[in-house]
Motif scaffolding. Structure first.
Motif, short mmCIF file in Angstrom:
data_model
loop_
_atom_site.label_atom_id
_atom_site.label_comp_id
_atom_site.label_asym_id
_atom_site.label_seq_id
_atom_site.Cartn_x
_atom_site.Cartn_y
_atom_site.Cartn_z
N MET A 185 0.88 -1.14 0.07
CA MET A 185 0.05 -0.05 -0.04
C MET A 185 0.83 1.22 -0.04
N ILE A 186 1.88 1.26 0.87
CA ILE A 186 2.76 2.43 0.91
C ILE A 186 3.41 2.50 -0.46
N ARG A 187 3.78 1.55 -1.37
CA ARG A 187 4.41 1.77 -2.46
C ARG A 187 3.39 2.55 -3.53
N ARG A 188 2.27 2.17 -3.33
CA ARG A 188 1.09 2.94 -4.36
C ARG A 188 0.82 4.21 -3.75
N PHE A 189 1.03 4.42 -2.43
CA PHE A 189 0.53 5.69 -1.95
C PHE A 189 2.05 6.79 -2.37
N ASP A 190 3.18 6.02 -2.47
CA ASP A 190 4.08 6.93 -2.91
C ASP A 190 3.77 7.39 -4.51
N GLN A 191 3.34 6.51 -5.19
CA GLN A 191 3.08 6.74 -6.62
C GLN A 191 1.79 7.66 -6.67
N LEU A 192 1.03 7.70 -5.78
CA LEU A 192 -0.25 8.69 -6.02
C LEU A 192 0.40 10.01 -5.37
N ALA A 193 1.21 10.32 -4.72
CA ALA A 193 1.91 11.42 -4.05
C ALA A 193 2.67 12.02 -5.35
N SER A 194 3.39 11.12 -5.94
CA SER A 194 4.01 11.63 -6.91
C SER A 194 3.48 12.30 -8.31
N LEU A 195 2.04 11.90 -8.46
CA LEU A 195 1.20 12.44 -9.34
C LEU A 195 1.03 13.89 -9.06
N VAL A 196 1.05 14.39 -7.61
CA VAL A 196 0.53 15.57 -7.23
C VAL A 196 1.85 16.16 -6.81
N ASP A 197 3.11 16.04 -7.18
CA ASP A 197 4.49 16.42 -6.73
C ASP A 197 4.60 16.78 -5.33
N ARG A 198 4.36 15.46 -4.65
CA ARG A 198 4.40 15.85 -3.02
C ARG A 198 5.17 14.35 -2.69
N GLN A 199 5.58 14.47 -1.49
CA GLN A 199 6.22 13.26 -0.83
C GLN A 199 5.06 12.72 -0.12
N ALA A 200 5.13 11.23 0.05
CA ALA A 200 3.87 10.71 0.64
C ALA A 200 4.54 10.18 2.19
N GLU A 201 3.41 10.50 3.25
CA GLU A 201 3.66 10.25 4.68
C GLU A 201 2.58 9.77 5.27
N ILE A 202 2.78 8.75 6.22
CA ILE A 202 1.57 8.22 6.99
C ILE A 202 1.52 8.91 8.31
N ARG A 203 0.41 9.43 8.69
CA ARG A 203 0.31 10.03 9.96
C ARG A 203 -0.69 9.37 10.88
N ILE A 204 0.00 8.82 11.95
CA ILE A 204 -1.00 8.08 12.71
C ILE A 204 -1.69 9.16 13.80
N ASN A 205 -3.11 9.22 13.94
CA ASN A 205 -3.90 9.94 14.64
C ASN A 205 -3.94 9.43 16.10
#
Length: 514
Positions: A494-514
């Motif tokens: 999932m994190i790999r796919r999240f990274d790919q999604l973030a790259s589409l909007v020119d950002r870095q992916a980060e998981i935040r635990i609330n």
């Protein structure tokens, strides 16, 4: 006899049917053919359960004899005996029988109607030319909401015209310019038929005075012309619903058909059409050429929905008429084929929140298509993993959806292809279909697909998970916010796919635990 035979059969059941209302049917008696269409139920988004026609040529020779063609009557009544049995077998609750040009014009029309009523067991409604135009126009709006233009329904015995303005129908004209009628009146001379069509249509207030931008064409012979255009241009889809052609391009095809007809020939590509349609093709070309030239339309758009659908559409409540036929049909598919239909609502909210947080503007049209894609995003889960994308694309591009054009079909297909096959162009496949998607919509489609690829790993296609998650974004990072206790959702894939999604909007992916 039919009823006793049917009673001996078991009640038809199927898990692939939407429950609730019984089927509803319309029998359309035209000048060229008699067609029975049975719909699964009477709703905004109609689904044909059974569709059969008998090409009987009832109107053949009526201009000279004043009577319905005798052989045509025999063929029609024979076909209706079978139709009556089909209605019993499929448990049709309500049957409407509509008669149009040939029957209302013929001296022996009343006798024929009596025979039809005895066979079908219901009253036949003989429509006037104006009523025929009105219902044909309603059928067009049922499949193409918010359409503006001039509707033309080209049948065997007559041509009906009506104006379309948003969701309103106005006017209503009828001319003795059907395909069979033109062929008879011109002594099988297509160029003479063109002059006959011009002479009548030059008197049309709707064509000459309304200045409508687009001509919307209905009728089997005009649909055959659309198919011929698709074949000659190697178009990737064969459906005509929503198919749009620039008027000069369609006029060129009409001229080509008429030129070949003058030599007693047809275009080679016309061999793929039915023999009945091939015979009438030059007269369809003559009528369409006259309409497009006199009206100076910029384009012609074809509709597969017409009189039958319009008649049923007219009986719906105002609220039902305003409902979106695309989204209704997609909800039915989701109900029938998704692992958990309620998941689509979670997915819709999840994708919507993404665009809101990223402040990515969506047009109303794209929001609607994204919603449709959410509903269809899990319909091919039963397929082999290697072919789920292909099945989803086939469903969208070949399914009997209405309320969208071919470019919009391609948009949804691109979302689903990327959802299953990945975002890289070489993995998408289906180039011949996906190339129909508007260039301006492709980045949006891939972004939606990238969100799906994250969402399905998070939720396992089940509801109740995505609605616990949220998005945040700043200028540098895209955050996926996961509540405490669900940290395990941040799996490696999932994190790999999240990274790919973030790259589409020119950002870095980060998981935040609330």
């Amino acid at each position: 006899m039919i009823k006793s035979f049917v009673k001996a059969l078991r009640k038809p059941t199927a898990q692939g049917r939407i429950g609730g209302d019984n089927p509803i049917a319309v029998l359309d008696i035209g000048s060229n053919s008699v067609r029975l269409v049975i719909y699964e139920r009477h709703v905004r988004a109609l689904t044909p359960l059974y569709n059969e026609k008998v090409a009987c040529g009832l109107g053949r020779g009526i201009a000279h004899s004043g009577e319905l063609n005798a052989k045509g009557v025999e063929r029609a009544l024979t076909g209706m005996r079978r139709f009556a049995m089909v209605c019993e077998l499929t448990k049709v609750e309500t049957l409407y029988v509509l008669a149009t040009a040939a029957t209302r014009d013929a001296k022996n029309g009343a006798e024929f109607i009596t025979a039809v009523q005895e066979i079908m067991g219901v009253e036949v409604q003989i429509l006037s030319g104006e009523e025929e135009a009105h219902y044909a126009a309603l059928g067009t709006l049922a499949g193409m909401p918010n359409q503006r233009g001039l509707l033309g329904d080209f049948g065997g015995g007559s041509l009906e015209l009506a104006g379309l303005d948003g969701d309103n129908v106005f006017g209503g004209e009828s001319y003795t310019l059907g395909a069979i009628r033109l062929q008879d009146d011109s002594d099988d001379d297509a160029l003479k038929a063109l002059e006959l069509a011009r002479k009548q249509l030059e008197q049309s207030p709707l064509i000459r005075n309304q200045h409508l931008p687009e001509f919307v064409a209905i009728g089997g012979t005009w649909r055959a012309l659309a198919k011929l255009h698709q074949i000659t241009h190697e178009y990737p889809l064969s459906m005509v619903q929503g198919y749009r052609v620039d008027a000069p391009d369609m006029l060129a095809l009409c001229d080509h058909v008429l030129k070949r007809a003058k030599k007693g020939e047809l275009p080679e590509e016309a061999q793929s059409l039915s023999s009945n349609r091939r015979t009438l093709l030059p007269f369809g070309a003559a009528a369409l050429k006259a309409v497009l030239e006199i009206g100076a339309f910029s384009s012609v758009k074809f509709s597969a929905l017409g009189l039958r659908e319009g008649y049923l559409f007219g009986q719906l409540s105002d609220d039902d008429q305003r409902a979106d036929p695309l989204l209704l049909a997609c909800r039915d598919y989701s109900l029938l084929r998704s692992r958990a239909p309620a998941h689509s609502a979670d997915l819709s909210a999840f994708t919507s929140a993404f665009f809101t947080q990223l402040q990515i503007e969506e047009s109303g049209a794209l929001k609607r298509l994204r919603e449709a894609a959410c509903l269809l995003s899990d319909v091919s889960w039963r397929g082999h993993p290697d072919y789920r994308g292909a099945q989803a694309v086939d469903l969208v591009t070949l399914g009997s959806f209405v309320g969208l054009d071919h470019a919009e079909r391609a948009y949804i297909a691109m979302v689903l292809a990327a959802r299953y096959n990945g975002l890289k162009a070489k993995k998408l496949g289906h180039d011949h279909i996906l190339n129909l998607c508007k260039e301006s919509h492709r980045d949006h489609a891939l972004m939606v697909a990238a969100i799906y690829r994250v969402a399905y790993l998070l939720s396992a296609a089940m509801p109740g998970v995505l609605n616990q998650l949220s998005w945040l974004a700043d200028d540098e990072k895209l955050y996926l916010c996961i509540p405490k206790g669900l940290e395990f959702l941040a799996a490696e894939k999932m994190i790999r796919r999240f990274d790919q999604l973030a790259s589409l909007v020119d950002r870095q992916a980060e998981i935040r635990i609330n």
